[in-house]
Structure formats: C-alpha cells, structure tokens
Design a protein around this motif. Structure first.
Motif, PDB file in Angstrom:
ATOM      1  N   PHE A   1      14.307  -0.720   0.170  1.00  0.00           N
ATOM      2  CA  PHE A   1      12.821  -0.970  -0.316  1.00  0.00           C
ATOM      3  C   PHE A   1      11.726  -0.080  -0.076  1.00  0.00           C
ATOM      4  O   PHE A   1      11.918   0.375   1.235  1.00  0.00           O
ATOM      5  CB  PHE A   1      12.494  -2.485   0.076  1.00  0.00           C
ATOM      6  CG  PHE A   1      12.949  -3.926  -0.775  1.00  0.00           C
ATOM      7  CD1 PHE A   1      14.292  -3.979  -0.583  1.00  0.00           C
ATOM      8  CD2 PHE A   1      12.296  -4.272  -1.650  1.00  0.00           C
ATOM      9  CE1 PHE A   1      14.896  -4.862  -1.229  1.00  0.00           C
ATOM     10  CE2 PHE A   1      13.092  -5.091  -2.396  1.00  0.00           C
ATOM     11  CZ  PHE A   1      14.218  -5.432  -2.253  1.00  0.00           C
ATOM     12  N   GLY A   2      10.999   0.301  -0.726  1.00  0.00           N
ATOM     13  CA  GLY A   2       9.719   0.927  -0.129  1.00  0.00           C
ATOM     14  C   GLY A   2       8.777  -0.008   0.523  1.00  0.00           C
ATOM     15  O   GLY A   2       9.099  -1.079   0.768  1.00  0.00           O
ATOM     16  N   LYS A   3       7.849   0.633   1.489  1.00  0.00           N
ATOM     17  CA  LYS A   3       6.992  -0.151   2.297  1.00  0.00           C
ATOM     18  C   LYS A   3       5.837  -0.871   1.630  1.00  0.00           C
ATOM     19  O   LYS A   3       5.346  -1.868   2.210  1.00  0.00           O
ATOM     20  CB  LYS A   3       6.238   0.729   3.289  1.00  0.00           C
ATOM     21  CG  LYS A   3       7.237   1.477   4.134  1.00  0.00           C
ATOM     22  CD  LYS A   3       6.533   2.139   5.170  1.00  0.00           C
ATOM     23  CE  LYS A   3       7.575   2.883   6.199  1.00  0.00           C
ATOM     24  NZ  LYS A   3       6.867   3.572   7.261  1.00  0.00           N
ATOM     25  N   GLY A   4       5.553  -0.838   0.325  1.00  0.00           N
ATOM     26  CA  GLY A   4       4.939  -1.610  -0.585  1.00  0.00           C
ATOM     27  C   GLY A   4       3.688  -1.015  -0.938  1.00  0.00           C
ATOM     28  O   GLY A   4       2.983  -0.152  -0.177  1.00  0.00           O
ATOM     29  N   THR A   5       3.203  -1.392  -1.974  1.00  0.00           N
ATOM     30  CA  THR A   5       1.515  -0.906  -2.395  1.00  0.00           C
ATOM     31  C   THR A   5       0.645  -2.535  -2.514  1.00  0.00           C
ATOM     32  O   THR A   5       1.191  -3.301  -3.237  1.00  0.00           O
ATOM     33  CB  THR A   5       1.637  -0.387  -3.610  1.00  0.00           C
ATOM     34  OG1 THR A   5       2.506   0.796  -3.718  1.00  0.00           O
ATOM     35  CG2 THR A   5       0.258  -0.148  -4.217  1.00  0.00           C
ATOM     36  N   ARG A   6      -0.004  -2.585  -1.690  1.00  0.00           N
ATOM     37  CA  ARG A   6      -1.145  -3.567  -1.984  1.00  0.00           C
ATOM     38  C   ARG A   6      -2.167  -3.497  -2.948  1.00  0.00           C
ATOM     39  O   ARG A   6      -2.859  -2.534  -2.924  1.00  0.00           O
ATOM     40  CB  ARG A   6      -1.841  -3.935  -0.592  1.00  0.00           C
ATOM     41  CG  ARG A   6      -2.550  -5.209  -0.485  1.00  0.00           C
ATOM     42  CD  ARG A   6      -2.898  -5.690   0.963  1.00  0.00           C
ATOM     43  NE  ARG A   6      -3.513  -6.955   1.007  1.00  0.00           N
ATOM     44  CZ  ARG A   6      -2.967  -8.017   1.098  1.00  0.00           C
ATOM     45  NH1 ARG A   6      -1.618  -7.951   1.305  1.00  0.00           N
ATOM     46  NH2 ARG A   6      -3.478  -9.430   1.011  1.00  0.00           N
ATOM     47  N   LEU A   7      -1.864  -4.468  -4.077  1.00  0.00           N
ATOM     48  CA  LEU A   7      -2.967  -4.190  -4.943  1.00  0.00           C
ATOM     49  C   LEU A   7      -4.077  -5.066  -4.867  1.00  0.00           C
ATOM     50  O   LEU A   7      -3.868  -6.450  -4.821  1.00  0.00           O
ATOM     51  CB  LEU A   7      -2.276  -4.376  -6.667  1.00  0.00           C
ATOM     52  CG  LEU A   7      -3.174  -4.532  -7.744  1.00  0.00           C
ATOM     53  CD1 LEU A   7      -3.997  -3.183  -7.855  1.00  0.00           C
ATOM     54  CD2 LEU A   7      -2.283  -4.842  -8.855  1.00  0.00           C
ATOM     55  N   SER A   8      -5.175  -4.530  -4.905  1.00  0.00           N
ATOM     56  CA  SER A   8      -6.428  -5.556  -4.980  1.00  0.00           C
ATOM     57  C   SER A   8      -7.222  -5.516  -6.517  1.00  0.00           C
ATOM     58  O   SER A   8      -7.443  -4.271  -6.797  1.00  0.00           O
ATOM     59  CB  SER A   8      -7.424  -5.173  -3.926  1.00  0.00           C
ATOM     60  OG  SER A   8      -6.743  -5.416  -2.457  1.00  0.00           O
ATOM     61  N   VAL A   9      -7.321  -6.639  -7.090  1.00  0.00           N
ATOM     62  CA  VAL A   9      -7.998  -6.488  -8.328  1.00  0.00           C
ATOM     63  C   VAL A   9      -9.367  -7.132  -7.984  1.00  0.00           C
ATOM     64  O   VAL A   9      -9.502  -8.109  -7.363  1.00  0.00           O
ATOM     65  CB  VAL A   9      -7.294  -7.586  -9.339  1.00  0.00           C
ATOM     66  CG1 VAL A   9      -8.001  -7.315 -10.729  1.00  0.00           C
ATOM     67  CG2 VAL A   9      -5.666  -6.948  -9.523  1.00  0.00           C
ATOM     68  N   ILE A  10     -10.413  -6.489  -8.338  1.00  0.00           N
ATOM     69  CA  ILE A  10     -11.713  -6.807  -8.227  1.00  0.00           C
ATOM     70  C   ILE A  10     -12.574  -7.184  -9.489  1.00  0.00           C
ATOM     71  O   ILE A  10     -12.078  -6.450 -10.564  1.00  0.00           O
ATOM     72  CB  ILE A  10     -12.544  -5.864  -7.328  1.00  0.00           C
ATOM     73  CG1 ILE A  10     -12.653  -4.229  -7.966  1.00  0.00           C
ATOM     74  CG2 ILE A  10     -11.770  -5.729  -5.954  1.00  0.00           C
ATOM     75  CD1 ILE A  10     -13.402  -3.306  -7.507  1.00  0.00           C
ATOM     76  N   ALA A  11     -13.527  -7.757  -9.264  1.00  0.00           N
ATOM     77  CA  ALA A  11     -14.198  -8.357 -10.658  1.00  0.00           C
ATOM     78  C   ALA A  11     -15.219  -7.267 -11.037  1.00  0.00           C
ATOM     79  O   ALA A  11     -15.602  -6.668 -10.258  1.00  0.00           O
ATOM     80  CB  ALA A  11     -14.833  -9.613 -10.429  1.00  0.00           C
TER      81      ALA A  11
END
Lengths: 109, 113
Positions: free
Chosen positions: A99-109
C-alpha cells in the motif's frame, strides 16, 4: 523492492471532480487496487485495474498506464461523505498487496 | 454473510507486556493478512497465512508472530511491547478467485503506555 507515491492531502469542493495520482515502482506487476478508509473505519475496496485504461464504477473511476507505472482514482460529483483517506496498492502476484501511504481527501462546501 | 471480525477492538497495555489479537475471516476465505497502520505510514504488511501456513512475512522484528487455525481464524501476538507498537492492527481476508481485493476488519487499536 516496491514503492508507491501518492499525494498526502487533497482538498476539493463539493460537486467538483478530483483526481488522486499514484506512481509505483515494483519488480513485478499484476494490477493496481484502490481502497477508501473513513476515519475510524476499515479500508474498503474500490477498484482493481490489471489492464491499461479507464474503469468506471458509478461516480468513481480508476485509470492505469502500465508503461508509465502510473494510475489515478477519479472522483466525480464530490459529496461530503467522500472525505476519507484513499490508498493505492500494488498487486505483484503471489506477494501481499503493498500500500501507498494514503491521500487524505477533504471535501469542502 | 458476516464480514471480517477482529477482537478486541481497543486495548491498552504497558511496555514489556504481550498481546494477542484475533481475527475471524469471511466464511470461505482461506487467506488472512495482517497489517499495521500508523498515522502517516499507511498500511505496513506484517504476515499472510493461507491454510494454516505462513505464506509471506513483512519486515517486522521477531516479537511479532502469528498463526492460523484449521477454521481459518488467525491470531497475531506481539511480545515485549514497545511504545512504538501503538497502532491500529488490521486483519484482512481474501478469496483466491478475486485479485487485488482484500476485505478488512475494523481493526484492533493498541495503545502501549
């Protein structure tokens, strides 16, 4: 050895489209998987690409270019519930997924 | 059908102690893998078992061990705990027929004080 690179964080607006890239280096390659993990939850499988090209599953699509050792996850019509970490993972056959270290996705209004 | 079940979900130990974590895979899945997840480090592979045999092992010290039983249930053990062992330990099972797809449990969150 094997290594994967993906951005650590991405922020996008609700309703928009976001692309999460993944580049990999591996001595053997069968396919690329994508997983989603919400905070406090278990990683869940999203897609698996063994061949070059784009595979679509609803709002999510995944792309693979074997010659470029590159793939991406495309999320369309972003919703707040898409805020999560996304991991790419390399399948090299009879070895465990790396696995990669991951991408944290933040969805904003 | 039931998903992957891990117990306990949370536990607190002190340095030097040992811990055993349990994992029940999805019915019919014979492969069980264990991963350690720490903030910013992604999922680090620990070991994989298939039909009671360790098939692969990651780069972890010998303090980390595991086993699989005839019913495919698996346990992992960490002896002489260190502060750095604090992590979420994830178990995943898979079917040999579907490439690239692991089914993860909710994990066991270990805190070492």
């Amino acid at each position: 050895g094997q290594s994967l690179e993906q951005p650590s964080e991405v922020t996008a607006v609700e309703g928009a489209i976001v692309q999460i890239n993944c580049t990999y280096q591996t001595s053997g390659f069968y396919g690329l998987s994508w997983y989603q993990q919400h905070d406090g939850g278990a990683p869940t499988f999203l897609s698996y690409n063994a061949l070059d090209g784009l595979e679509e599953t609803g709002r999510f699509s995944s792309f693979l270019s074997r010659s470029d050792s590159y793939g991406y996850l495309l999320l369309q019509e972003l919703q707040m519930k898409d805020s999560a970490s996304y991991f790419c993972a390399v399948d090299s056959g009879n070895t465990p997924l790396v696995f990669g270290k991951g991408t944290r996705l933040s969805v904003i209004a | 059908k039931a998903g992957v079940t891990q117990t306990p979900r949370y536990l607190i130990k002190t340095r030097g102690q040992q811990v055993t974590l349990s994992c029940s895979p999805i019915s019919g899945h014979r492969s069980v893998s264990w991963y350690q997840q720490t903030p910013g480090q992604g999922l680090q592979f620990l070991f994989e078992y298939f039909s009671e045999t360790q098939r692969n092992k990651g780069n972890f010290p010998g303090r980390f061990s595991g086993r699989q039983f005839s019913n495919s249930r698996s346990e992992m053990n960490v002896s002489t705990l260190e502060l750095g062992d604090s992590a979420l330990y994830l178990c995943a099972s898979s079917s040999e027929q579907v490439a690239g797809e692991l089914f993860f449990g909710e994990g066991s969150r270990l805190t070492v004080l």
